[in-house]
Design an enzyme around this catalytic site. Structure first.
Site, PDB file in Angstrom:
ATOM      1  N   ASP A   1       2.239   3.855  -2.576  1.00 61.88           N
ATOM      2  CA  ASP A   1       3.374   2.992  -2.872  1.00 61.88           C
ATOM      3  C   ASP A   1       3.122   1.647  -2.210  1.00 61.88           C
ATOM      4  OD1 ASP A   1       5.858   2.777  -4.269  1.00 61.88           O
ATOM      5  OD2 ASP A   1       6.836   2.583  -2.324  1.00 61.88           O
ATOM      6  N   THR A   2       3.471   0.583  -2.909  1.00 58.68           N
ATOM      7  CA  THR A   2       3.235  -0.780  -2.421  1.00 58.68           C
ATOM      8  C   THR A   2       4.557  -1.516  -2.296  1.00 58.68           C
ATOM      9  OG1 THR A   2       1.051  -0.857  -3.473  1.00 58.68           O
ATOM     10  CG2 THR A   2       2.067  -2.973  -2.913  1.00 58.68           C
TER      11      THR A   2
END
Length: 208
Positions: free
Chosen positions: A91-92
């Site tokens: 996840d960014t």
């Protein structure tokens, strides 16, 4: 290094980075919760948020497979032992002034994000989780990105391109936004969505 892994992400960029690294993989499309972004919990720091959401993705993927979930149709090139393969999730999150800048809701939201990012440093955190044999291995890449000062015309043109939508922070560094970045320190692949170095280190923990 495992001979085959499952990437629990529909992101084309993450798929391309694994291809670049020469890592054989299949793509799992796990049913996701409602909404573009998972909500930040009350009092939750932005840096903790990205770690939690990546871990949540990995736990959902493991649970989905354990409940009998499988791709339809199952790709013929996958090995017979695909259910035993390590599962990779990421996840960014874009962080500015301690705030999480998620995916813009609409054009006005995208423009506001870009105004906030204009001429300033922000951080991009990408958390990576590898689930394998009941264990969860985790790593985080932290990079700093600085946009050039953006004019209203710059912002309007970029929003009109459609590129901000579906992107954390409202931009894609691998796309047209590359021309807006004055400086970057850290992992370019991490800003894209999957840090090559940290991912390779986690995969080295697995055998098979």
């Amino acid at each position: 290094m495992p001979s085959f892994i499952l990437l629990a992400s529909a992101s084309p960029r993450r798929h391309e980075i694994l291809d670049q690294l020469g890592i054989p993989h299949g793509i799992l499309r796990i049913p996701a919760p409602e909404g573009e972004d998972e909500p930040q919990l009350p009092g939750e720091a932005a840096a903790d948020y990205v770690r939690r959401t990546a871990r949540d993705k990995a736990e959902r993927a493991v649970a989905w497979l354990a409940s009998g979930g499988r791709p339809e149709p199952l790709p013929a090139v996958w090995p017979a032992t695909w259910r035993d393969a390590p599962i990779l999730c990421a996840d960014t999150t874009v962080i500015l002034d301690g705030d999480v800048l998620g995916k813009p809701r609409d054009a006005a939201d995208a423009a506001e994000m870009l105004r906030r990012l204009s001429g300033r440093d922000h951080e991009v955190h990408t958390a990576v989780v590898l689930a394998h044999q009941g264990a969860f291995h985790e790593a985080v890449s932290i990079s700093t990105v600085r946009f050039q000062p953006l004019t209203q015309a710059d912002i309007a043109a970029y929003v009109a391109s459609g590129e901000p939508f579906g992107k954390a922070g409202g931009y894609a560094i691998q796309g047209r936004a590359a021309a807006l970045v004055a400086h970057q320190a850290g992992s370019h692949s991490g800003v894209m969505g999957l840090p090559a170095h940290e991912t390779s280190r986690l995969l080295a923990l697995c055998r098979g």
